[in-house]
Design a protein around this motif. Structure first.
Motif, PDB file in Angstrom:
ATOM      1  N   ASP A   1       0.868  -1.165   0.000  1.00  0.00           N
ATOM      2  CA  ASP A   1       0.000   0.000   0.000  1.00  0.00           C
ATOM      3  C   ASP A   1       0.913   1.226   0.000  1.00  0.00           C
ATOM      4  O   ASP A   1       2.104   1.126   0.319  1.00  0.00           O
ATOM      5  CB  ASP A   1      -0.875  -0.025   1.257  1.00  0.00           C
ATOM      6  CG  ASP A   1      -1.639   1.250   1.460  1.00  0.00           C
ATOM      7  OD1 ASP A   1      -2.332   1.687   0.520  1.00  0.00           O
ATOM      8  OD2 ASP A   1      -1.536   1.838   2.554  1.00  0.00           O
TER       9      ASP A   1
ATOM     10  N   THR B   1       1.578   3.776   4.563  1.00  0.00           N
ATOM     11  CA  THR B   1       2.433   2.593   4.616  1.00  0.00           C
ATOM     12  C   THR B   1       3.836   2.957   4.156  1.00  0.00           C
ATOM     13  O   THR B   1       4.820   2.601   4.796  1.00  0.00           O
ATOM     14  CB  THR B   1       1.868   1.458   3.731  1.00  0.00           C
ATOM     15  OG1 THR B   1       0.580   1.072   4.223  1.00  0.00           O
ATOM     16  CG2 THR B   1       2.790   0.241   3.743  1.00  0.00           C
TER      17      THR B   1
ATOM     18  N   THR C   1      -2.405   0.749  -4.544  1.00  0.00           N
ATOM     19  CA  THR C   1      -2.974   1.792  -3.696  1.00  0.00           C
ATOM     20  C   THR C   1      -4.312   2.229  -4.263  1.00  0.00           C
ATOM     21  O   THR C   1      -4.707   1.813  -5.358  1.00  0.00           O
ATOM     22  CB  THR C   1      -2.004   2.986  -3.603  1.00  0.00           C
ATOM     23  OG1 THR C   1      -2.472   3.915  -2.621  1.00  0.00           O
ATOM     24  CG2 THR C   1      -1.854   3.696  -4.934  1.00  0.00           C
TER      25      THR C   1
ATOM     26  N   LYS D   1     -10.472  -1.301  -2.820  1.00  0.00           N
ATOM     27  CA  LYS D   1      -9.575  -2.378  -2.403  1.00  0.00           C
ATOM     28  C   LYS D   1     -10.404  -3.483  -1.752  1.00  0.00           C
ATOM     29  O   LYS D   1     -10.333  -3.697  -0.557  1.00  0.00           O
ATOM     30  CB  LYS D   1      -8.513  -1.846  -1.442  1.00  0.00           C
ATOM     31  CG  LYS D   1      -7.340  -1.167  -2.117  1.00  0.00           C
ATOM     32  CD  LYS D   1      -6.309  -0.788  -1.076  1.00  0.00           C
ATOM     33  CE  LYS D   1      -4.955  -0.588  -1.696  1.00  0.00           C
ATOM     34  NZ  LYS D   1      -3.928  -0.304  -0.681  1.00  0.00           N
TER      35      LYS D   1
ATOM     36  N   TYR E   1      -8.587  -7.040  -5.925  1.00  0.00           N
ATOM     37  CA  TYR E   1      -7.306  -7.732  -5.787  1.00  0.00           C
ATOM     38  C   TYR E   1      -7.251  -8.977  -6.665  1.00  0.00           C
ATOM     39  O   TYR E   1      -6.215  -9.275  -7.275  1.00  0.00           O
ATOM     40  CB  TYR E   1      -7.071  -8.112  -4.331  1.00  0.00           C
ATOM     41  CG  TYR E   1      -6.620  -6.975  -3.444  1.00  0.00           C
ATOM     42  CD1 TYR E   1      -5.383  -6.365  -3.633  1.00  0.00           C
ATOM     43  CD2 TYR E   1      -7.426  -6.514  -2.412  1.00  0.00           C
ATOM     44  CE1 TYR E   1      -4.973  -5.327  -2.814  1.00  0.00           C
ATOM     45  CE2 TYR E   1      -7.025  -5.484  -1.591  1.00  0.00           C
ATOM     46  CZ  TYR E   1      -5.794  -4.886  -1.798  1.00  0.00           C
ATOM     47  OH  TYR E   1      -5.380  -3.854  -0.987  1.00  0.00           O
TER      48      TYR E   1
ATOM     49  N   MET F   1       0.765  -9.144   0.846  1.00  0.00           N
ATOM     50  CA  MET F   1       0.386  -7.729   0.835  1.00  0.00           C
ATOM     51  C   MET F   1       0.782  -7.092   2.150  1.00  0.00           C
ATOM     52  O   MET F   1       0.582  -7.660   3.230  1.00  0.00           O
ATOM     53  CB  MET F   1      -1.122  -7.585   0.625  1.00  0.00           C
ATOM     54  CG  MET F   1      -1.619  -6.141   0.525  1.00  0.00           C
ATOM     55  SD  MET F   1      -1.007  -5.323  -0.971  1.00  0.00           S
ATOM     56  CE  MET F   1      -1.556  -3.621  -0.656  1.00  0.00           C
TER      57      MET F   1
ATOM     58  N   GLY G   1       0.407  -3.470   4.380  1.00  0.00           N
ATOM     59  CA  GLY G   1      -0.295  -2.197   4.443  1.00  0.00           C
ATOM     60  C   GLY G   1      -0.746  -1.843   5.834  1.00  0.00           C
ATOM     61  O   GLY G   1      -0.664  -2.648   6.765  1.00  0.00           O
TER      62      GLY G   1
ATOM     63  N   SER H   1      -8.661  -2.572   4.095  1.00  0.00           N
ATOM     64  CA  SER H   1      -8.317  -2.454   2.678  1.00  0.00           C
ATOM     65  C   SER H   1      -7.106  -3.268   2.247  1.00  0.00           C
ATOM     66  O   SER H   1      -7.027  -3.686   1.087  1.00  0.00           O
ATOM     67  CB  SER H   1      -8.067  -0.982   2.328  1.00  0.00           C
ATOM     68  OG  SER H   1      -9.250  -0.229   2.444  1.00  0.00           O
ATOM     69  N   ASP H   2      -6.152  -3.470   3.139  1.00  0.00           N
ATOM     70  CA  ASP H   2      -4.880  -4.092   2.755  1.00  0.00           C
ATOM     71  C   ASP H   2      -4.702  -5.517   3.256  1.00  0.00           C
ATOM     72  O   ASP H   2      -3.896  -6.261   2.698  1.00  0.00           O
ATOM     73  CB  ASP H   2      -3.701  -3.253   3.283  1.00  0.00           C
ATOM     74  CG  ASP H   2      -3.757  -1.813   2.837  1.00  0.00           C
ATOM     75  OD1 ASP H   2      -4.096  -1.581   1.668  1.00  0.00           O
ATOM     76  OD2 ASP H   2      -3.478  -0.916   3.658  1.00  0.00           O
TER      77      ASP H   2
ATOM     78  N   HIS I   1       0.278  -6.538   8.524  1.00  0.00           N
ATOM     79  CA  HIS I   1      -0.306  -5.269   8.947  1.00  0.00           C
ATOM     80  C   HIS I   1       0.766  -4.421   9.629  1.00  0.00           C
ATOM     81  O   HIS I   1       1.409  -4.861  10.574  1.00  0.00           O
ATOM     82  CB  HIS I   1      -1.458  -5.541   9.919  1.00  0.00           C
ATOM     83  CG  HIS I   1      -2.162  -4.320  10.390  1.00  0.00           C
ATOM     84  ND1 HIS I   1      -2.627  -4.170  11.679  1.00  0.00           N
ATOM     85  CD2 HIS I   1      -2.494  -3.180   9.741  1.00  0.00           C
ATOM     86  CE1 HIS I   1      -3.215  -2.999  11.798  1.00  0.00           C
ATOM     87  NE2 HIS I   1      -3.151  -2.373  10.644  1.00  0.00           N
TER      88      HIS I   1
END
Length: 234
Positions: free
Chosen positions: A14, A18, A127, A156, A161, A177, A179, A184-185, A198
């Motif tokens: 992200d 991030t 993003t 997102k 994705y 991933m 973020g 969202s991430d 995360h």
């Protein structure tokens, strides 16, 4: 249970909050917006009405500073019962222009981490937000060359994705991933069968917050800074 990253071939990052500071500027803008409308309502009420307007407008305007500017203008008109002077509306527009001209402030360790990981993995920037603004920030960041692919998504969610991974011919089981947003991430990728890490930012937009129930049983790692990625991926 320890998460195994041995199969990872591609890592998605992200951008906002991030790789660089973003949400802080929105909070500062909201405070200035509340000051401009202080003759009409309390700061708390103004903040609530602005947030409701942003959510109402998401489907039409999407994310980013320009959408935020439009929501501020609409909120100012409604909060003031359409009595807000043109000079105040101009100041609101200037808040947005100032946000668009903010310097890109990279978070700690970003370039070091991208430099090291790009030697071993294919890096993807995924993003959301306004395309022009995100392109501007990426160019100013000096990070473009680290990424194999750059994608600015309108949303997102799992479907977004899944489409991106299919387009890039990436198996979810081989994708990680990274973020700051659980909503969202992290959660959409975990649901797709990918890995996710995360990296919380100290400020999170209310729309991006999730409940404990939504994260319960979801398999992802939380770390304190991007530098920690190198401990198990470098």
């Amino acid at each position: 249970m320890e998460i195994d990253y041995q199969n990872i071939k591609s890592i998605g990052f992200d951008a906002d909050d991030t790789l660089w500071v973003n949400e802080t500027f929105f909070r500062e803008a909201e405070e200035e917006f509340c000051r401009l409308l202080s003759d009409y309502e309390t700061p708390n009420k103004i903040d609530q009405e602005l947030f409701k307007m942003e959510i109402k407008n998401l489907e039409l305007y999407g994310y980013g500073v320009k959408a935020f500017m439009l929501s501020m203008v609409q909120s100012a008109l409604e909060i003031s019962n359409y009595n807000v002077p043109n000079t105040t509306l101009n100041k609101i527009l200037q808040i947005g222009k100032d946000m668009l001209n903010k310097p890109v402030d990279l978070l700690d360790g970003v370039e070091e981490v991208l430099h090291e990981l790009s030697k071993k993995y294919r890096l993807i920037l995924a993003t959301k937000g306004d395309l022009l603004d995100q392109e501007r920030k990426l160019e100013r960041s000096g990070l473009t060359d680290y990424f194999h692919h750059i994608e600015v998504l309108s949303e997102k969610k799992e479907a977004n994705y899944a489409k991106l991974l299919k387009h890039l011919n990436i198996e979810p089981s081989e994708f990680l991933m990274v973020g700051n947003s659980l909503k969202s991430d992290i959660l959409p990728l975990v649901n797709l069968g990918a890995k996710a890490i995360h990296v919380p930012f100290h400020t999170t937009w209310a729309h991006e917050q999730v409940s404990e129930r939504e994260t319960n049983g979801k398999d992802y790692k939380t770390i304190g800074s991007l530098r920690e990625l190198l401990k198990f991926l470098g």
